[in-house]
Design an enzyme around this catalytic site. Structure first.
Site, PDB file in Angstrom:
ATOM      1  N   LYS A  11       9.777   1.113   0.108  1.00  0.00           N
ATOM      2  CA  LYS A  11       9.827   0.404   1.398  1.00  0.00           C
ATOM      3  C   LYS A  11       8.565  -0.406   1.604  1.00  0.00           C
ATOM      4  O   LYS A  11       7.505  -0.119   0.997  1.00  0.00           O
ATOM      5  CB  LYS A  11      10.025   1.372   2.569  1.00  0.00           C
ATOM      6  N   ASP A 136       8.294  10.261   6.440  1.00  0.00           N
ATOM      7  CA  ASP A 136       9.051   9.086   5.994  1.00  0.00           C
ATOM      8  C   ASP A 136      10.348   9.445   5.256  1.00  0.00           C
ATOM      9  O   ASP A 136      11.129   8.557   4.926  1.00  0.00           O
ATOM     10  CB  ASP A 136       8.193   8.227   5.035  1.00  0.00           C
TER      11      ASP A 136
END
Ligand code: ATP
Length: 290
Positions: A11, A136
Protein backbone atom coordinates in the site's frame (compact mmCIF):
# COMPACT_ATOMS: atom_id res chain seq x y z
CA UNK A 1 -7.61 -28.39 -1.48
CA UNK A 2 -3.91 -29.21 -0.89
CA UNK A 3 -2.25 -25.95 -1.75
CA UNK A 4 -3.22 -22.36 -2.37
CA UNK A 5 -1.34 -19.43 -3.86
CA UNK A 6 -2.18 -15.82 -3.02
CA UNK A 7 -0.82 -12.36 -3.79
CA UNK A 8 -0.18 -9.83 -1.02
CA UNK A 9 -0.34 -6.25 -2.32
CA UNK A 10 1.65 -3.32 -0.90
CA UNK A 11 0.00 0.00 0.00
CA UNK A 12 0.84 3.66 -0.15
CA UNK A 13 -0.74 6.41 1.94
CA UNK A 14 -2.27 9.08 -0.27
CA UNK A 15 -2.80 11.08 2.91
CA UNK A 16 -1.73 10.55 6.52
CA UNK A 17 -2.77 12.60 9.53
CA UNK A 18 -2.18 11.94 13.21
CA UNK A 19 -5.14 13.19 15.25
CA UNK A 20 -3.70 12.62 18.72
CA UNK A 21 -1.57 10.39 20.87
CA UNK A 22 -3.67 7.93 22.88
CA UNK A 23 -2.98 7.21 26.57
CA UNK A 24 -1.83 3.66 25.65
CA UNK A 25 0.93 5.09 23.44
CA UNK A 26 -0.82 4.31 20.13
CA UNK A 27 -1.73 7.17 17.82
CA UNK A 28 -5.16 8.00 16.52
CA UNK A 29 -4.74 8.44 12.79
CA UNK A 30 -6.74 9.42 9.75
CA UNK A 31 -5.33 8.07 6.50
CA UNK A 32 -6.25 7.34 2.92
CA UNK A 33 -4.84 3.98 1.94
CA UNK A 34 -4.30 2.73 -1.60
CA UNK A 35 -3.22 -0.75 -2.72
CA UNK A 36 -0.61 -0.81 -5.47
CA UNK A 37 0.48 -3.53 -7.87
CA UNK A 38 3.78 -4.30 -6.12
CA UNK A 39 3.16 -7.62 -4.37
CA UNK A 40 4.59 -10.57 -2.51
CA UNK A 41 3.35 -14.09 -3.18
CA UNK A 42 2.52 -16.72 -0.61
CA UNK A 43 2.31 -20.42 -1.40
CA UNK A 44 0.40 -22.29 1.30
CA UNK A 45 0.42 -26.08 1.65
CA UNK A 46 -1.12 -28.35 4.23
CA UNK A 47 1.41 -30.18 6.41
CA UNK A 48 1.18 -32.74 9.18
CA UNK A 49 1.70 -30.36 12.04
CA UNK A 50 3.11 -27.00 13.11
CA UNK A 51 3.99 -23.94 11.02
CA UNK A 52 6.94 -24.01 8.63
CA UNK A 53 7.90 -20.75 6.98
CA UNK A 54 10.41 -20.36 4.15
CA UNK A 55 11.26 -17.32 2.02
CA UNK A 56 13.39 -16.35 -0.97
CA UNK A 57 14.68 -13.29 0.94
CA UNK A 58 17.23 -12.96 3.72
CA UNK A 59 15.74 -9.67 4.84
CA UNK A 60 12.78 -11.19 6.68
CA UNK A 61 12.88 -13.27 9.86
CA UNK A 62 11.59 -16.85 9.50
CA UNK A 63 10.75 -17.43 13.16
CA UNK A 64 7.66 -16.56 15.20
CA UNK A 65 8.40 -12.83 14.84
CA UNK A 66 7.39 -12.97 11.17
CA UNK A 67 3.84 -11.64 10.87
CA UNK A 68 2.95 -14.57 8.58
CA UNK A 69 3.85 -16.96 11.38
CA UNK A 70 1.70 -14.99 13.83
CA UNK A 71 -1.21 -14.96 11.38
CA UNK A 72 -0.98 -18.72 10.83
CA UNK A 73 -0.87 -19.39 14.56
CA UNK A 74 -3.85 -17.13 15.17
CA UNK A 75 -5.90 -18.99 12.51
CA UNK A 76 -4.88 -22.42 13.86
CA UNK A 77 -5.87 -21.48 17.39
CA UNK A 78 -9.04 -19.55 16.59
CA UNK A 79 -10.44 -22.27 14.30
CA UNK A 80 -8.98 -25.35 16.01
CA UNK A 81 -7.07 -26.44 12.90
CA UNK A 82 -5.34 -29.71 13.78
CA UNK A 83 -3.22 -29.96 10.63
CA UNK A 84 -0.03 -28.03 10.11
CA UNK A 85 0.90 -25.54 7.41
CA UNK A 86 3.89 -24.81 5.22
CA UNK A 87 4.12 -21.29 3.79
CA UNK A 88 6.67 -20.09 1.26
CA UNK A 89 7.07 -16.33 0.80
CA UNK A 90 8.29 -14.76 -2.42
CA UNK A 91 9.29 -11.28 -1.27
CA UNK A 92 9.12 -8.39 -3.71
CA UNK A 93 7.80 -5.57 -1.49
CA UNK A 94 10.72 -3.59 -0.04
CA UNK A 95 11.19 -4.40 3.66
CA UNK A 96 10.74 -1.72 6.36
CA UNK A 97 9.73 0.70 3.66
CA UNK A 98 6.38 2.15 4.78
CA UNK A 99 4.48 -0.05 2.32
CA UNK A 100 2.95 -2.44 4.89
CA UNK A 101 4.94 -5.42 3.63
CA UNK A 102 4.61 -7.47 6.82
CA UNK A 103 0.95 -6.56 7.40
CA UNK A 104 -0.10 -7.50 3.88
CA UNK A 105 1.71 -10.84 4.17
CA UNK A 106 -0.18 -11.52 7.40
CA UNK A 107 -3.47 -10.57 5.72
CA UNK A 108 -2.74 -12.90 2.80
CA UNK A 109 -1.83 -15.75 5.16
CA UNK A 110 -5.18 -15.38 6.94
CA UNK A 111 -7.14 -15.24 3.67
CA UNK A 112 -5.13 -18.12 2.21
CA UNK A 113 -5.73 -20.37 5.23
CA UNK A 114 -9.41 -19.51 5.13
CA UNK A 115 -9.48 -20.92 1.56
CA UNK A 116 -7.08 -23.82 2.04
CA UNK A 117 -8.92 -25.23 5.05
CA UNK A 118 -12.40 -24.39 3.69
CA UNK A 119 -13.26 -22.35 6.79
CA UNK A 120 -15.67 -19.91 5.11
CA UNK A 121 -14.91 -17.18 7.62
CA UNK A 122 -16.48 -13.89 6.44
CA UNK A 123 -14.02 -11.17 5.48
CA UNK A 124 -15.32 -8.86 8.23
CA UNK A 125 -14.46 -11.48 10.86
CA UNK A 126 -10.94 -11.93 9.46
CA UNK A 127 -10.55 -8.14 9.66
CA UNK A 128 -11.63 -8.13 13.32
CA UNK A 129 -9.13 -10.87 14.13
CA UNK A 130 -6.32 -9.31 12.09
CA UNK A 131 -6.02 -6.20 14.25
CA UNK A 132 -4.43 -8.38 16.96
CA UNK A 133 -1.46 -8.79 14.61
CA UNK A 134 -1.17 -5.19 13.49
CA UNK A 135 -3.24 -2.03 13.00
CA UNK A 136 -2.79 -2.16 9.20
CA UNK A 137 -3.78 -5.83 8.83
CA UNK A 138 -7.57 -5.22 8.60
CA UNK A 139 -6.96 -2.73 5.76
CA UNK A 140 -4.67 -5.20 4.00
CA UNK A 141 -7.46 -7.81 4.14
CA UNK A 142 -9.85 -5.31 2.54
CA UNK A 143 -7.45 -3.74 0.02
CA UNK A 144 -8.23 -1.09 -2.61
CA UNK A 145 -8.93 2.53 -1.71
CA UNK A 146 -10.06 3.17 1.87
CA UNK A 147 -10.29 5.72 4.64
CA UNK A 148 -8.64 4.38 7.81
CA UNK A 149 -9.37 5.86 11.22
CA UNK A 150 -8.89 4.85 14.87
CA UNK A 151 -5.45 3.24 15.01
CA UNK A 152 -5.95 2.38 11.34
CA UNK A 153 -8.47 -0.40 11.88
CA UNK A 154 -11.72 1.57 11.41
CA UNK A 155 -12.23 1.36 7.68
CA UNK A 156 -14.52 2.92 5.11
CA UNK A 157 -14.15 1.55 1.60
CA UNK A 158 -13.95 4.27 -1.07
CA UNK A 159 -14.47 4.27 -4.83
CA UNK A 160 -11.42 3.02 -6.75
CA UNK A 161 -8.88 5.78 -7.32
CA UNK A 162 -8.84 7.19 -10.88
CA UNK A 163 -6.26 5.53 -13.17
CA UNK A 164 -2.72 6.86 -12.84
CA UNK A 165 0.87 5.62 -12.68
CA UNK A 166 2.71 5.36 -9.39
CA UNK A 167 6.49 5.45 -9.28
CA UNK A 168 7.74 4.17 -5.91
CA UNK A 169 11.36 4.58 -4.83
CA UNK A 170 13.04 3.32 -1.67
CA UNK A 171 16.37 4.81 -0.61
CA UNK A 172 19.02 2.60 1.00
CA UNK A 173 18.17 3.50 4.58
CA UNK A 174 15.98 1.89 7.22
CA UNK A 175 13.49 4.00 9.11
CA UNK A 176 12.04 2.89 12.42
CA UNK A 177 8.30 3.66 12.67
CA UNK A 178 8.75 3.99 16.46
CA UNK A 179 11.44 6.66 16.03
CA UNK A 180 9.23 8.70 13.70
CA UNK A 181 6.18 8.68 15.98
CA UNK A 182 8.24 9.50 19.07
CA UNK A 183 9.79 12.51 17.37
CA UNK A 184 6.42 13.63 16.03
CA UNK A 185 5.15 13.75 19.62
CA UNK A 186 7.99 16.07 20.51
CA UNK A 187 7.69 18.35 17.51
CA UNK A 188 3.89 18.58 17.23
CA UNK A 189 1.91 19.02 14.03
CA UNK A 190 1.79 22.43 12.39
CA UNK A 191 -0.69 21.65 9.64
CA UNK A 192 -3.28 18.87 9.32
CA UNK A 193 -3.99 17.40 5.87
CA UNK A 194 -7.53 17.63 4.49
CA UNK A 195 -8.30 13.90 4.63
CA UNK A 196 -12.10 14.35 4.43
CA UNK A 197 -11.64 16.52 1.34
CA UNK A 198 -9.47 13.84 -0.20
CA UNK A 199 -12.07 11.14 0.49
CA UNK A 200 -14.67 13.36 -1.21
CA UNK A 201 -12.39 13.90 -4.20
CA UNK A 202 -11.95 10.13 -4.48
CA UNK A 203 -15.71 9.56 -4.34
CA UNK A 204 -16.08 12.15 -7.09
CA UNK A 205 -13.36 10.58 -9.28
CA UNK A 206 -11.52 13.92 -9.10
CA UNK A 207 -7.79 13.22 -9.56
CA UNK A 208 -6.63 16.88 -9.31
CA UNK A 209 -8.62 17.15 -6.05
CA UNK A 210 -6.81 14.07 -4.71
CA UNK A 211 -3.37 15.29 -5.81
CA UNK A 212 -3.68 18.71 -4.22
CA UNK A 213 -4.54 17.14 -0.85
CA UNK A 214 -1.66 14.63 -0.73
CA UNK A 215 0.10 15.27 2.58
CA UNK A 216 1.72 13.16 5.28
CA UNK A 217 2.40 14.62 8.74
CA UNK A 218 5.21 12.12 9.35
CA UNK A 219 7.20 13.44 6.41
CA UNK A 220 8.79 16.39 8.25
CA UNK A 221 10.15 14.10 10.98
CA UNK A 222 11.62 11.55 8.58
CA UNK A 223 13.06 14.18 6.22
CA UNK A 224 14.81 16.08 9.00
CA UNK A 225 16.55 12.86 10.08
CA UNK A 226 17.09 11.42 6.58
CA UNK A 227 17.33 14.27 4.01
CA UNK A 228 17.55 11.77 1.13
CA UNK A 229 13.77 11.34 1.48
CA UNK A 230 13.25 15.05 0.73
CA UNK A 231 15.70 14.85 -2.15
CA UNK A 232 13.78 11.95 -3.67
CA UNK A 233 10.53 13.91 -3.40
CA UNK A 234 12.09 16.81 -5.28
CA UNK A 235 13.60 14.48 -7.87
CA UNK A 236 10.21 12.86 -8.58
CA UNK A 237 8.72 16.29 -9.28
CA UNK A 238 11.64 17.28 -11.50
CA UNK A 239 11.07 14.07 -13.47
CA UNK A 240 7.46 15.02 -14.15
CA UNK A 241 5.40 13.66 -11.25
CA UNK A 242 2.19 15.62 -10.63
CA UNK A 243 2.79 15.19 -6.92
CA UNK A 244 5.15 13.19 -4.70
CA UNK A 245 4.83 12.00 -1.11
CA UNK A 246 6.47 9.78 1.46
CA UNK A 247 4.44 6.63 2.27
CA UNK A 248 3.73 5.75 5.92
CA UNK A 249 6.71 6.56 8.12
CA UNK A 250 8.98 6.15 5.10
CA UNK A 251 11.46 5.98 3.65
CA UNK A 252 9.64 5.04 0.40
CA UNK A 253 8.64 8.04 -1.71
CA UNK A 254 6.09 7.74 -4.48
CA UNK A 255 5.21 10.03 -7.34
CA UNK A 256 1.90 10.13 -9.23
CA UNK A 257 2.08 10.43 -13.01
CA UNK A 258 -0.86 10.82 -15.36
CA UNK A 259 1.01 9.80 -18.52
CA UNK A 260 2.62 6.40 -19.05
CA UNK A 261 5.53 7.62 -21.18
CA UNK A 262 6.63 10.22 -18.67
CA UNK A 263 6.37 7.66 -15.87
CA UNK A 264 8.46 5.13 -17.80
CA UNK A 265 11.11 7.73 -18.58
CA UNK A 266 11.23 8.71 -14.90
CA UNK A 267 11.60 5.05 -13.92
CA UNK A 268 14.56 4.64 -16.22
CA UNK A 269 16.18 7.86 -15.09
CA UNK A 270 15.72 7.28 -11.35
CA UNK A 271 16.83 3.65 -11.71
CA UNK A 272 20.18 4.86 -13.04
CA UNK A 273 20.76 7.36 -10.22
CA UNK A 274 22.00 6.81 -6.67
CA UNK A 275 19.14 8.33 -4.61
CA UNK A 276 17.03 5.16 -4.52
CA UNK A 277 18.07 1.55 -4.05
CA UNK A 278 14.82 0.14 -5.46
CA UNK A 279 12.47 1.76 -7.97
CA UNK A 280 9.11 0.37 -9.15
CA UNK A 281 6.54 1.59 -11.63
CA UNK A 282 3.08 0.42 -10.70
CA UNK A 283 -0.61 1.33 -10.69
CA UNK A 284 -3.44 1.44 -8.13
CA UNK A 285 -5.11 -1.92 -7.43
CA UNK A 286 -8.77 -2.38 -6.47
CA UNK A 287 -10.25 -4.06 -3.39
CA UNK A 288 -9.33 -7.68 -2.77
CA UNK A 289 -11.46 -10.40 -4.38
CA UNK A 290 -10.13 -13.22 -2.17
P1 ATP B 1 4.46 -0.37 7.73
O1 ATP B 1 4.21 0.29 6.42
O2 ATP B 1 3.27 -1.17 8.22
O3 ATP B 1 5.09 0.51 8.78
P2 ATP B 1 6.86 -1.44 6.75
O4 ATP B 1 6.63 -1.65 5.29
O5 ATP B 1 7.57 -0.17 7.13
O6 ATP B 1 5.51 -1.55 7.50
P3 ATP B 1 7.67 -4.17 7.04
O7 ATP B 1 8.18 -4.47 5.67
O8 ATP B 1 6.36 -4.72 7.40
O9 ATP B 1 7.71 -2.61 7.34
O10 ATP B 1 8.80 -4.70 8.03
C1 ATP B 1 9.12 -4.17 9.28
C2 ATP B 1 9.88 -5.25 10.07
O11 ATP B 1 8.98 -6.29 10.38
C3 ATP B 1 11.02 -5.89 9.29
O12 ATP B 1 12.24 -5.28 9.57
C4 ATP B 1 10.97 -7.34 9.71
O13 ATP B 1 11.95 -7.65 10.66
C5 ATP B 1 9.62 -7.57 10.35
N1 ATP B 1 8.75 -8.51 9.61
C6 ATP B 1 7.98 -9.45 10.18
N2 ATP B 1 7.30 -10.14 9.26
C7 ATP B 1 7.61 -9.63 8.05
C8 ATP B 1 7.20 -9.94 6.73
N3 ATP B 1 6.36 -10.91 6.46
N4 ATP B 1 7.71 -9.19 5.74
C9 ATP B 1 8.57 -8.17 6.03
N5 ATP B 1 9.00 -7.87 7.26
C10 ATP B 1 8.52 -8.58 8.28
Amino acid sequence: MKEYQIKAYAKVNLGLDVVRRLPNGYHQVKMVMQSVGICDELLLEKAERGIVLTADSREVPLDETNLIYRAAKLMQEEYGIGEGIRIHLRKKIPVAAGMAGGSTDAAAAMKGMNQLFGLNVPRERLMELGVAIGADVPYCILGGTALAEGIGEKLTGLRPMPDCFILAAKPEISVSTKYVYEHLDGAGIVHHPDIDGMAEAIEGGNLPGILERMENVLEAVTISAWPVVGMLKERMLALGAERSLMSGSGPTVFGIFTGKEKAEAALEQLGGEHLAKQVFLTMPVGASQD
